[in-house]
Design a protein around this motif. Structure first.
Motif, PDB file in Angstrom:
ATOM      1  N   PRO A 289      -3.999  11.134   6.023  1.00 18.55           N
ATOM      2  CA  PRO A 289      -4.543  11.631   4.750  1.00 18.55           C
ATOM      3  C   PRO A 289      -4.095  10.787   3.564  1.00 18.55           C
ATOM      4  O   PRO A 289      -2.939  10.361   3.484  1.00 18.55           O
ATOM      5  CB  PRO A 289      -4.010  13.055   4.668  1.00 18.55           C
ATOM      6  N   ASP A 290      -5.037  10.550   2.640  1.00 20.34           N
ATOM      7  CA  ASP A 290      -4.704   9.798   1.430  1.00 20.34           C
ATOM      8  C   ASP A 290      -3.611  10.489   0.627  1.00 20.34           C
ATOM      9  O   ASP A 290      -2.845   9.839  -0.093  1.00 20.34           O
ATOM     10  CB  ASP A 290      -5.953   9.650   0.547  1.00 20.34           C
ATOM     11  N   THR A 291      -3.537  11.800   0.738  1.00 16.98           N
ATOM     12  CA  THR A 291      -2.553  12.545  -0.058  1.00 16.98           C
ATOM     13  C   THR A 291      -1.125  12.205   0.314  1.00 16.98           C
ATOM     14  O   THR A 291      -0.198  12.540  -0.429  1.00 16.98           O
ATOM     15  CB  THR A 291      -2.761  14.059   0.118  1.00 16.98           C
ATOM     16  N   ILE A 292      -0.938  11.521   1.437  1.00 18.48           N
ATOM     17  CA  ILE A 292       0.418  11.151   1.827  1.00 18.48           C
ATOM     18  C   ILE A 292       1.020  10.188   0.810  1.00 18.48           C
ATOM     19  O   ILE A 292       2.243  10.039   0.719  1.00 18.48           O
ATOM     20  CB  ILE A 292       0.415  10.560   3.259  1.00 18.48           C
ATOM     21  N   SER A 293       0.147   9.546   0.034  1.00 16.08           N
ATOM     22  CA  SER A 293       0.625   8.630  -1.006  1.00 16.08           C
ATOM     23  C   SER A 293       1.232   9.382  -2.190  1.00 16.08           C
ATOM     24  O   SER A 293       1.755   8.761  -3.115  1.00 16.08           O
ATOM     25  CB  SER A 293      -0.518   7.738  -1.490  1.00 16.08           C
ATOM     26  N   CYS A 294       1.150  10.712  -2.179  1.00 12.66           N
ATOM     27  CA  CYS A 294       1.769  11.525  -3.240  1.00 12.66           C
ATOM     28  C   CYS A 294       3.231  11.845  -2.944  1.00 12.66           C
ATOM     29  O   CYS A 294       3.893  12.504  -3.755  1.00 12.66           O
ATOM     30  CB  CYS A 294       0.994  12.825  -3.423  1.00 12.66           C
ATOM     31  N   LEU A 295       3.720  11.401  -1.808  1.00 16.28           N
ATOM     32  CA  LEU A 295       5.108  11.686  -1.430  1.00 16.28           C
ATOM     33  C   LEU A 295       6.032  10.716  -2.156  1.00 16.28           C
ATOM     34  O   LEU A 295       6.561   9.771  -1.572  1.00 16.28           O
ATOM     35  CB  LEU A 295       5.288  11.591   0.085  1.00 16.28           C
ATOM     36  N   ASP A 314      -4.132   2.613   1.308  1.00 17.48           N
ATOM     37  CA  ASP A 314      -3.520   1.549   0.507  1.00 17.48           C
ATOM     38  C   ASP A 314      -2.273   2.017  -0.227  1.00 17.48           C
ATOM     39  O   ASP A 314      -1.252   1.328  -0.258  1.00 17.48           O
ATOM     40  CB  ASP A 314      -4.525   1.006  -0.519  1.00 17.48           C
ATOM     41  N   LEU A 315      -2.357   3.195  -0.813  1.00 23.06           N
ATOM     42  CA  LEU A 315      -1.286   3.649  -1.700  1.00 23.06           C
ATOM     43  C   LEU A 315      -0.003   4.006  -0.971  1.00 23.06           C
ATOM     44  O   LEU A 315       1.054   4.122  -1.597  1.00 23.06           O
ATOM     45  CB  LEU A 315      -1.766   4.841  -2.524  1.00 23.06           C
ATOM     46  N   VAL A 316      -0.087   4.187   0.357  1.00 24.78           N
ATOM     47  CA  VAL A 316       1.125   4.494   1.113  1.00 24.78           C
ATOM     48  C   VAL A 316       2.153   3.384   0.936  1.00 24.78           C
ATOM     49  O   VAL A 316       3.358   3.630   0.823  1.00 24.78           O
ATOM     50  CB  VAL A 316       0.797   4.694   2.607  1.00 24.78           C
ATOM     51  N   GLY A 334      -6.694  -1.576  10.187  1.00 22.33           N
ATOM     52  CA  GLY A 334      -6.371  -2.430   9.057  1.00 22.33           C
ATOM     53  C   GLY A 334      -5.441  -1.766   8.064  1.00 22.33           C
ATOM     54  O   GLY A 334      -5.202  -0.564   8.118  1.00 22.33           O
ATOM     55  N   PHE A 335      -4.911  -2.599   7.161  1.00 27.22           N
ATOM     56  CA  PHE A 335      -4.112  -2.107   6.046  1.00 27.22           C
ATOM     57  C   PHE A 335      -4.228  -3.107   4.917  1.00 27.22           C
ATOM     58  O   PHE A 335      -4.652  -4.250   5.106  1.00 27.22           O
ATOM     59  CB  PHE A 335      -2.653  -1.874   6.441  1.00 27.22           C
ATOM     60  N   SER A 336      -3.859  -2.696   3.737  1.00 23.29           N
ATOM     61  CA  SER A 336      -4.064  -3.524   2.548  1.00 23.29           C
ATOM     62  C   SER A 336      -3.013  -4.630   2.457  1.00 23.29           C
ATOM     63  O   SER A 336      -1.997  -4.625   3.156  1.00 23.29           O
ATOM     64  CB  SER A 336      -4.003  -2.659   1.291  1.00 23.29           C
ATOM     65  N   SER A 337      -3.281  -5.568   1.549  1.00 21.78           N
ATOM     66  CA  SER A 337      -2.346  -6.662   1.326  1.00 21.78           C
ATOM     67  C   SER A 337      -1.023  -6.152   0.778  1.00 21.78           C
ATOM     68  O   SER A 337       0.022  -6.799   0.944  1.00 21.78           O
ATOM     69  CB  SER A 337      -2.951  -7.672   0.348  1.00 21.78           C
ATOM     70  N   GLN A 338      -1.049  -4.993   0.125  1.00 22.43           N
ATOM     71  CA  GLN A 338       0.191  -4.417  -0.396  1.00 22.43           C
ATOM     72  C   GLN A 338       1.149  -4.075   0.729  1.00 22.43           C
ATOM     73  O   GLN A 338       2.367  -4.193   0.587  1.00 22.43           O
ATOM     74  CB  GLN A 338      -0.119  -3.182  -1.234  1.00 22.43           C
ATOM     75  N   CYS A 339       0.607  -3.666   1.852  1.00 19.18           N
ATOM     76  CA  CYS A 339       1.453  -3.365   3.007  1.00 19.18           C
ATOM     77  C   CYS A 339       2.046  -4.646   3.591  1.00 19.18           C
ATOM     78  O   CYS A 339       3.178  -4.650   4.068  1.00 19.18           O
ATOM     79  CB  CYS A 339       0.651  -2.632   4.076  1.00 19.18           C
ATOM     80  N   SER A 340       1.267  -5.734   3.529  1.00 14.67           N
ATOM     81  CA  SER A 340       1.752  -7.008   4.063  1.00 14.67           C
ATOM     82  C   SER A 340       2.936  -7.532   3.280  1.00 14.67           C
ATOM     83  O   SER A 340       3.772  -8.272   3.815  1.00 14.67           O
ATOM     84  CB  SER A 340       0.626  -8.050   4.042  1.00 14.67           C
TER      85      SER A 340
END
Length: 398
Positions: A289-295, A314-316, A334-340
């Motif tokens: 869930p995208d909401t996990i980025s609210c943690l 992405d926001l995780v 996949g995952f975003s460049s931010q994760c990389s």
């Protein structure tokens, strides 16, 4: 002369009064109780007067007798004591017993952690009405927890972990009125986890490494606990949708190594204070869930060894307190460049991410488990986490 005679008469009366007191067997002195120590030292009395022999302390005398009888009864139910701890459990001065700690002459704590004692727990321990802490970690106690434990009105901490207790969940623990810390880890308890457990005002619920089965009770999200550990059991079904709805003050949640299925509820994002979330080694599916980025306070997030698919939100990877992120052995594509660019521990091996090393063979990625599973999706952006929180709480209200 008249005044002098009166003074002499008063002094004579005082001496006669003191003489009567001494004749009647009363003693003059002040007793100060100091309990505690490291278990080798018991209660120490400083000053005159033995509190156990003072006729004015009748209620405490009864309590001391009850404590003595309770501990001697328990001693007789312990069959192996390789460290010789119970050799000190002799005589009526129970505060001198190793592992027993007192306040004054009243037993308030028993700590026999790592004593390697073998035996059972006796019902007479309920006579210790002032007991606030009972720690029996790492022994070989077995059998059942006596129903009489519900009478331990002062008990706040109960640690029975790493023993050999068995049978169904000890229901009596739900009726200990002031209990806040319950540790039943590393035993052989079986059956379901009772729903009332999460209605009780506990701060810590530690049930990991048992043989509990069935589903996690639906009222999980309403618990007041800051730590809930259900890891290494045989729990099945889905994570309850109440998970996070109340915005509880959970700090740590561990569900790893069970048989959980379905999605992670979107309401997980409401755990604003959570620091550790580990759901690894289950069969959870669908998207994360995208909401996990609210943690915002999360430090350890472990989603490894499940059947999650799609892109990692992405926001995780922008969570500011994240120390370790594990998504290995899923079916992420996949995952975003931010994760990389994460400077923290980031394990994404064993997925289906093109161009990355140590991924699943292509045939394994052609049929995604749970591909038809529909999970509720609430985008974390452009909505703010506060708006998501409000929306989920409204949706969950009757």
């Amino acid at each position: 002369m008249k005044k002098k005679g009166t003074k002499n008469f008063s002094l004579l009366s005082l001496f006669l009064f003191l003489g009567l007191i001494l004749t009647d067997g009363y003693s003059i002195g002040v007793g100060v109780g100091i309990g505690g120590g490291d278990g080798d030292d018991g209660g120490v009395w400083i000053g005159g007067g033995n509190p156990n022999s003072n006729p004015g302390s009748a209620p405490k005398q009864q309590t001391t007798n009850a404590a003595y009888n309770a501990l001697q009864s328990w001693k007789s139910a312990i069959t192996e004591d390789p460290s010789g701890i119970l050799k000190t459990w002799v005589g009526e001065d129970v505060c001198s017993y190793r592992g027993v700690f007192c306040s004054g002459s009243l037993i308030t704590s028993i700590d026999l952690n790592k004593a390697n004692l073998k035996g059972t727990i006796v019902k007479d321990l309920s006579l210790l009405s002032d007991l606030t802490i009972l720690h029996l970690n790492s022994n070989r106690f077995f059998g059942q927890i006596p129903d009489s434990f519900k009478n331990l009105d002062s008990l706040q901490e109960l640690d029975l972990s790493n023993n050999r207790f068995s049978g169904s969940f000890p229901q009596v623990t739900l009726y200990i009125p002031n209990l806040v810390y319950l540790d039943l880890r590393f035993n052989n308890f079986t059956g379901s986890i009772p729903e009332n457990l999460f209605n009780k005002q506990l701060d810590a619920i530690l049930l990991n490494n048992n043989q509990f089965t069935g589903e996690i009770p639906g009222n999980l999200g309403y618990s007041t606990a800051s730590v809930i550990n259900l890891a290494n059991n045989k729990l099945s079904g889905e994570i309850p949708t109440s998970f996070g709805i109340t915005g509880s003050k959970l700090k740590e949640v561990l569900f790893l190594n069970n048989q959980l299925t379905g999605c992670i509820p979107e309401s997980v994002g409401l755990f604003s204070d959570i620091e550790v979330l580990d759901v690894s080694f289950n069969s959870l599916m669908g998207h994360v869930p995208d909401t996990i980025s609210c943690l915002s306070e999360i430090e350890v997030l472990n989603l490894g060894h499940n059947k999650f698919s799609g892109d990692l939100p992405d926001l995780v990877c922008t969570l500011r307190n994240l120390i370790n992120l594990t998504v290995s052995f899923n079916f992420f594509s996949g995952f975003s460049s931010q994760c990389s660019s994460l400077s923290v521990g980031f394990d994404f091996t064993g997925n289906c991410i093109p161009g990355k090393g140590y991924q699943r063979p292509q045939p394994d990625c052609s049929a995604i488990p749970g591909g038809q599973l529909s999970c509720l999706r609430i985008p974390a952006q452009p909505l703010t986490c506060a708006a998501i929180s409000l929306g989920l709480k409204v949706a969950s209200s009757p």
